[in-house]
Design an enzyme around this catalytic site. Structure first.
Site, short mmCIF file in Angstrom:
data_model
loop_
_atom_site.label_atom_id
_atom_site.label_comp_id
_atom_site.label_asym_id
_atom_site.label_seq_id
_atom_site.Cartn_x
_atom_site.Cartn_y
_atom_site.Cartn_z
N GLY A 8 0.81 -1.20 0.00
CA GLY A 8 0.00 0.00 0.00
C GLY A 8 0.85 1.26 0.00
O GLY A 8 2.08 1.21 0.10
N ARG A 10 2.80 4.35 1.20
CA ARG A 10 3.64 4.62 2.37
C ARG A 10 3.89 3.37 3.23
O ARG A 10 4.01 3.46 4.45
CB ARG A 10 3.05 5.73 3.24
CG ARG A 10 2.90 7.05 2.54
CD ARG A 10 4.25 7.73 2.37
NE ARG A 10 4.15 8.93 1.56
CZ ARG A 10 4.55 9.02 0.30
NH1 ARG A 10 5.05 7.98 -0.33
NH2 ARG A 10 4.45 10.15 -0.36
N GLY A 12 6.56 1.46 2.78
CA GLY A 12 8.00 1.23 2.85
C GLY A 12 8.58 0.56 1.61
O GLY A 12 9.72 0.11 1.64
N LYS A 13 7.81 0.52 0.53
CA LYS A 13 8.24 -0.19 -0.68
C LYS A 13 9.52 0.39 -1.27
O LYS A 13 10.47 -0.34 -1.53
CB LYS A 13 7.15 -0.13 -1.77
CG LYS A 13 5.83 -0.74 -1.39
CD LYS A 13 4.81 -0.60 -2.50
CE LYS A 13 4.53 0.81 -2.92
NZ LYS A 13 3.80 1.64 -1.95
N SER A 14 9.54 1.69 -1.49
CA SER A 14 10.70 2.31 -2.14
C SER A 14 11.95 2.21 -1.29
O SER A 14 13.04 1.92 -1.80
CB SER A 14 10.40 3.77 -2.50
OG SER A 14 9.40 3.82 -3.49
N THR A 33 9.52 6.48 -13.41
CA THR A 33 8.51 6.45 -14.48
C THR A 33 7.50 7.59 -14.37
O THR A 33 6.57 7.66 -15.16
CB THR A 33 7.74 5.11 -14.43
OG1 THR A 33 7.08 5.01 -13.17
CG2 THR A 33 8.68 3.93 -14.64
N HIS A 48 12.87 13.22 -3.78
CA HIS A 48 13.33 11.84 -3.92
C HIS A 48 14.73 11.77 -4.54
O HIS A 48 15.56 10.97 -4.13
CB HIS A 48 12.34 11.02 -4.75
CG HIS A 48 11.14 10.58 -3.98
ND1 HIS A 48 11.19 9.60 -3.02
CD2 HIS A 48 9.86 10.99 -4.03
CE1 HIS A 48 9.99 9.43 -2.50
NE2 HIS A 48 9.16 10.26 -3.09
N GLU A 60 15.12 8.82 -16.18
CA GLU A 60 13.69 9.09 -16.23
C GLU A 60 13.15 8.58 -17.55
O GLU A 60 13.68 8.91 -18.62
CB GLU A 60 13.42 10.59 -16.09
CG GLU A 60 13.80 11.12 -14.73
CD GLU A 60 13.46 12.59 -14.54
OE1 GLU A 60 12.66 13.13 -15.34
OE2 GLU A 60 14.00 13.19 -13.61
#
Length: 168
Positions: A8, A10, A12-14, A33, A48, A60
């Site tokens: 979901g 926020r 913690g995926k990134s 992307t 980021h 990019e």
């Protein structure tokens, strides 16, 4: 090697993906992307980028990931949701065409030799039911593409409240 990191907003995926990439390479590649829709989103992108140090190769590319040479590299593609949005908008909300184009691009990058590709995506179908018809169509597109990538990935991790749960 394909990793799929999902969860979901926020969750913690990134951060998880970036730590994984840094553990696998001294010079990882970060493929963003995002299409910069407005000033607020540009500020988010800038923040980021500043979070990543000089070790990172930043690229990019809004849609055509097949143009990138992933061979012999460790790369993060962040994220599928923004990437699919670009297809969906450009194809005037046509789900089947967007899905076909995204699968073609994914298949092209999955063929790179000796590449480790860490793909970040969102589980948008686990939240509130989309209010609009277009929102529901996009949720279907996202779900089908997530399934497609997960089937081909060697490792799938679901992030929940900052905790990685390996599901494949």
């Amino acid at each position: 090697m394909i990793y799929l990191i999902t969860g979901g907003e926020r969750s913690g995926k990134s951060s998880y993906a970036e730590n994984l990439a840094k553990g696998l390479s001294e010079k990882p590649m970060y493929v963003a992307t995002a299409r910069k829709w407005d000033d607020d989103f540009q500020k988010r992108v800038d923040r980021h980028q500043k979070d990543r140090d000089e070790r990172w190769i930043n690229i990019e590319n809004e849609k055509h990931l097949s143009e990138i040479d992933f061979s012999e590299k460790v790369a993060i593609v962040d994220c599928v949701t923004l990437w699919l949005t670009n297809f969906f908008v450009d194809n005037k909300n046509e789900v089947a065409l967007s899905l076909e184009q995204a699968k073609t691009e994914f298949d092209a990058i999955a063929k790179h030799e000796n590449a480790t590709i860490i793909i970040v995506t969102n589980e948008i179908g686990m939240g509130v039911h989309a209010e609009t018809h277009i929102g529901r169509k996009f949720t279907e597109l996202q779900g089908w593409m997530n399934q497609y990538i997960a089937q081909k990935a060697e490792t799938v991790v679901l992030m929940v409240s900052g905790i990685p749960l390996k599901i494949k």
